[in-house]
Write an enzyme that holds these catalytic residues in place. Structure first.
Site, PDB file in Angstrom:
ATOM      1  N   HIS A 133      -8.000   2.533   5.921  1.00  0.00           N
ATOM      2  CA  HIS A 133      -9.252   2.809   6.616  1.00  0.00           C
ATOM      3  C   HIS A 133      -9.938   1.473   6.926  1.00  0.00           C
ATOM      4  O   HIS A 133      -9.364   0.419   6.677  1.00  0.00           O
ATOM      5  CB  HIS A 133     -10.120   3.730   5.761  1.00  0.00           C
ATOM      6  CG  HIS A 133      -9.432   5.023   5.430  1.00  0.00           C
ATOM      7  ND1 HIS A 133      -9.095   5.945   6.399  1.00  0.00           N
ATOM      8  CD2 HIS A 133      -8.955   5.520   4.265  1.00  0.00           C
ATOM      9  CE1 HIS A 133      -8.465   6.963   5.837  1.00  0.00           C
ATOM     10  NE2 HIS A 133      -8.360   6.731   4.536  1.00  0.00           N
TER      11      HIS A 133
ATOM     12  N   HIS B  46     -10.047  -1.300   4.238  1.00  0.00           N
ATOM     13  CA  HIS B  46      -8.778  -2.004   3.997  1.00  0.00           C
ATOM     14  C   HIS B  46      -8.497  -3.013   5.098  1.00  0.00           C
ATOM     15  O   HIS B  46      -8.003  -4.105   4.847  1.00  0.00           O
ATOM     16  CB  HIS B  46      -7.611  -1.007   3.958  1.00  0.00           C
ATOM     17  CG  HIS B  46      -7.770   0.078   2.951  1.00  0.00           C
ATOM     18  ND1 HIS B  46      -8.193   1.331   3.293  1.00  0.00           N
ATOM     19  CD2 HIS B  46      -7.584   0.085   1.621  1.00  0.00           C
ATOM     20  CE1 HIS B  46      -8.248   2.080   2.211  1.00  0.00           C
ATOM     21  NE2 HIS B  46      -7.894   1.352   1.177  1.00  0.00           N
TER      22      HIS B  46
ATOM     23  N   ARG C 205      -7.924  -4.211  -8.172  1.00  0.00           N
ATOM     24  CA  ARG C 205      -8.266  -3.498  -9.412  1.00  0.00           C
ATOM     25  C   ARG C 205      -7.249  -2.395  -9.577  1.00  0.00           C
ATOM     26  O   ARG C 205      -6.911  -1.725  -8.606  1.00  0.00           O
ATOM     27  CB  ARG C 205      -9.629  -2.809  -9.212  1.00  0.00           C
ATOM     28  CG  ARG C 205     -10.825  -3.584  -9.610  1.00  0.00           C
ATOM     29  CD  ARG C 205     -12.080  -2.708  -9.459  1.00  0.00           C
ATOM     30  NE  ARG C 205     -12.498  -2.156 -10.739  1.00  0.00           N
ATOM     31  CZ  ARG C 205     -12.396  -0.892 -11.080  1.00  0.00           C
ATOM     32  NH1 ARG C 205     -11.893  -0.003 -10.271  1.00  0.00           N
ATOM     33  NH2 ARG C 205     -12.815  -0.501 -12.263  1.00  0.00           N
TER      34      ARG C 205
ATOM     35  N   THR D 268       0.815  -1.219   0.000  1.00  0.00           N
ATOM     36  CA  THR D 268       0.000   0.000   0.000  1.00  0.00           C
ATOM     37  C   THR D 268       0.847   1.267   0.000  1.00  0.00           C
ATOM     38  O   THR D 268       1.979   1.267   0.483  1.00  0.00           O
ATOM     39  CB  THR D 268      -0.972   0.015   1.202  1.00  0.00           C
ATOM     40  OG1 THR D 268      -1.775   1.175   1.126  1.00  0.00           O
ATOM     41  CG2 THR D 268      -0.238   0.014   2.521  1.00  0.00           C
ATOM     42  N   ARG D 269       0.263   2.343  -0.572  1.00  0.00           N
ATOM     43  CA  ARG D 269       0.898   3.661  -0.526  1.00  0.00           C
ATOM     44  C   ARG D 269      -0.085   4.677   0.023  1.00  0.00           C
ATOM     45  O   ARG D 269       0.128   5.869  -0.067  1.00  0.00           O
ATOM     46  CB  ARG D 269       1.381   4.092  -1.925  1.00  0.00           C
ATOM     47  CG  ARG D 269       0.452   3.785  -3.064  1.00  0.00           C
ATOM     48  CD  ARG D 269       0.881   4.468  -4.327  1.00  0.00           C
ATOM     49  NE  ARG D 269       0.181   5.730  -4.448  1.00  0.00           N
ATOM     50  CZ  ARG D 269      -0.951   5.911  -5.136  1.00  0.00           C
ATOM     51  NH1 ARG D 269      -1.507   4.912  -5.795  1.00  0.00           N
ATOM     52  NH2 ARG D 269      -1.517   7.088  -5.175  1.00  0.00           N
TER      53      ARG D 269
END
Ligand code: PPS
Length: 571
Positions: free
Chosen positions: A199, A202, A288, A194-195
């Site tokens: 929340h 996730h 996605r 992740t970058r």
């Protein structure tokens, strides 16, 4: 598919004794100061994160990687890891020459034995690797506008890791993570790349992914370089720390990855998979539009939404790491819980809630409520701390106009009004004052005027960054320089350009300082509006006319504009 091999992975570091010896000898070698991106690449080369690479790609490996994602020996590798340098530096290098690779403070990190030295076809690299030679792609922009013209290739001998002063306990090499997983008996580990801040959605999706795979979870955020404009990694890591407490104990861990992302979508997904395998993971979550770069210059997506998953799937067998589909989680109000969007049978009867990234940014900017179902209070608090609502952020008001147009007078009045309101420290960078304190050696050539404005821009950007208000009032005759200053400041806060549109005739008629007379007589050369150009701002945030309008009213117009932009609260 086999379980991950948690045996130690090869690193490129030499022993402490050899490192001392090499450091001694390196004084005589040509020395290259690495860019921030090259430092990220080198760290992962040296610690095995980029295994099987043993150095920066040779020309043959590079050609294979660009063409069909394969090194010369046939192994799968989707991303060109190249050492780009200037022509001057590359010029004198013979094959076999050792060079010293140093960080930006000059600390020796590695020795590279240069075997290859070539000028790449960057347009081709852009097409093949990033899918289009389009500067709207951040990595293509980097390739053409930042990377050096020449590439050097060859094996690297690691001397020491790049120095990090932040979050040291959360940084692990592949071998450290492998040892940790071995120690805890974690045989299956799902990585989450992740970058962005995490929340609730996730947290739910990662937890569910790990549960479905009957695996443990590694939150593996990128803290090297991400997409320009992302939330800075300091803030993100503080947010991740808070989210980590929400997982059941001993199921989940977090480690920081010093990767320089390229936003290369499908190829990047395969790259991320290979890296995570090196870090001892058996699975990785791919969603996605994984590592998507945003829109191209025609306003379309660079890659199809599922291209990354497709390319990963095609290569998964060979990669030795499995893909876990990212489930799109949405909040179902009636059941007060997150559910995968495509598994909700009674879709039409329930209320599905979602907040997009854009909506979240808007709410943060305006200081609006962010509901508890969307994020964790600790995360929201961190985000608000870093990005307070606009009415508490720093900003710059940049007046531009002819000499004697009234810039300084209006700027002064504005400053007094802002100080009356209070709340933020305010600095006036008036043309004359700047020329006395910052630019006393400069004259009025184009070059000197540009330097003068850039200095003002730099000081204003620092003031803006630190939450203050900068009011600038130079002539600033060149549009391109004003744009540069705007870009410098908009990284940190709003830039409000105010064109003080007094005509040259009126300025000359007023001639407060007697300079127009001297300019007409040729006693002052290069005088703006008389013998030097002025680019009229095309799209200023505000244009004020000063003829038949008093100063107080002009300053008030600026205040109203600031209010409309949400930069000051209603009084
Ligand atoms: S610039 O172009 O933005 O760097 O100019 P700036 O720093 O605002 O300085 C403008 C003030 O310098 C005086 N002055 C001149 N102005 C324009 N052209 C020439 N050749 C020139 N020589 C001196 C002038 O008083 C400007 O002050 P203001 O406050 O604008 O009237």
């Amino acid at each position: 598919m086999s379980m991950p091999n948690l045996a130690p992975i090869p690193e490129l570091y030499v022993s402490h004794e050899s490192a001392l010896k090499l450091k001694d000898e390196a004084g005589n070698l040509p020395s290259w100061d690495l860019t921030p991106r090259q430092i990220c690449d080198l760290e992962l080369l040296m610690n095995g994160g980029f295994n099987p690479l043993k150095g920066f790609l040779t020309e043959e490996d590079y050609d294979g990687v660009v063409e069909n994602m394969r090194l010369a020996d046939g192994s799968l590798w989707p991303m060109p890891i190249t050492l780009d340098v200037s022509e001057e530096f590359a010029e004198g290098l013979e094959p076999g020459q050792d060079i010293a690779l140093r960080d930006q403070e000059g600390v020796l990190l590695a020795i590279m034995s240069v075997t290859d030295n070539w000028v790449p076809n960057k347009a081709k690299e852009a097409e093949k690797v990033f899918g289009a030679d389009d500067l709207a792609h951040p990595a293509v922009n980097y390739l053409h506008n930042h990377a050096g013209k020449v590439y050097l290739g060859g094996p690297v001998t690691g001397i020491q890791q790049p120095v990090h002063y932040d979050f040291r306990a959360r940084r692990d090499t592949p071998n450290e993570l492998r040892a940790y997983f071995r120690k805890l008996g974690w045989r299956k580990v799902v990585a989450f790349q992740t970058r962005n801040p995490l929340h609730r959605a996730h947290q739910e999706l990662t937890f569910r992914a790990a549960k479905d795979a009957q695996a443990n979870l590694l939150i593996h955020p990128v803290v090297g370089m991400t997409k320009p404009g992302d939330v800075d990694h300091f803030t993100r890591v503080r947010c991740y720390e808070a989210v980590l407490d929400k997982y059941p104990q001993s199921t989940t861990t977090m480690s920081l990855l010093p990767l320089a992302m390229r936003m290369a979508g499908p190829r990047e997904a395969v790259w991320h998979g290979l890296i995570r395998k090196n870090f001892g993971c058996s699975h990785i979550i791919i969603g996605r539009d994984h590592a998507g770069p945003g829109k191209n210059s025609a306003g379309e997506d660079f890659y199809g939404a599922y291209d990354a998953q497709d390319l990963f799937r095609e290569n998964a067998e060979e990669m030795g790491i499995e893909m876990v589909d990212f489930k799109h989680m949405v909040y179902v109000q009636e059941r007060a819980q997150y559910e995968p969007a495509d598994e909700i049978a009674d879709k039409d009867e329930v209320t599905i809630l979602n907040i997009s990234g854009t909506e979240l940014r808007r709410r943060l900017a305006e200081g609006l409520e962010i509901p508890e179902w969307f994020s964790f209070p600790e995360v929201v608090k961190e985000l608000r701390r870093t990005k307070p609502p606009r009415a508490q952020q720093g900003f710059t008001v940049f007046f531009t106009g002819f000499s004697g147009s009234g810039k300084s007078t209006i700027a002064n009045a504005l400053m007094v009004k802002l100080m009356e309101m209070g709340g933020r420290p305010t600095t006036l960078l008036d043309g004359d004052v700047v020329r006395k304190h910052l630019s006393s050696e400069l004259g009025f050539s184009k070059e000197h005027r540009d330097l003068n404005i850039q200095r003002i821009g730099y000081v204003a950007s620092e003031i803006t960054k630190n939450g203050g208000i900068a009011i600038c009032a130079p002539i600033a005759p060149y549009a391109a320089t004003r744009r540069t200053v705007r870009e410098m400041i908009e990284q940190y806060g709003a830039f409000v350009e105010v064109h003080v549109a007094t005509t040259i005739e009126e300025c000359e008629r007023r001639d407060r300082k007697g300079l127009y007379k001297l300019a007409r007589e040729g006693k002052i050369k290069e005088f703006t509006g008389i013998s030097d150009p002025y680019d009229v701002p095309e799209n200023p945030e505000l244009r004020v006319e000063t003829e038949n309008v008093d100063v107080d009213n002009c300053a008030h117009q600026v205040l109203l504009k600031l209010e409309a932009l949400g930069l000051i609260g209603l009084q």
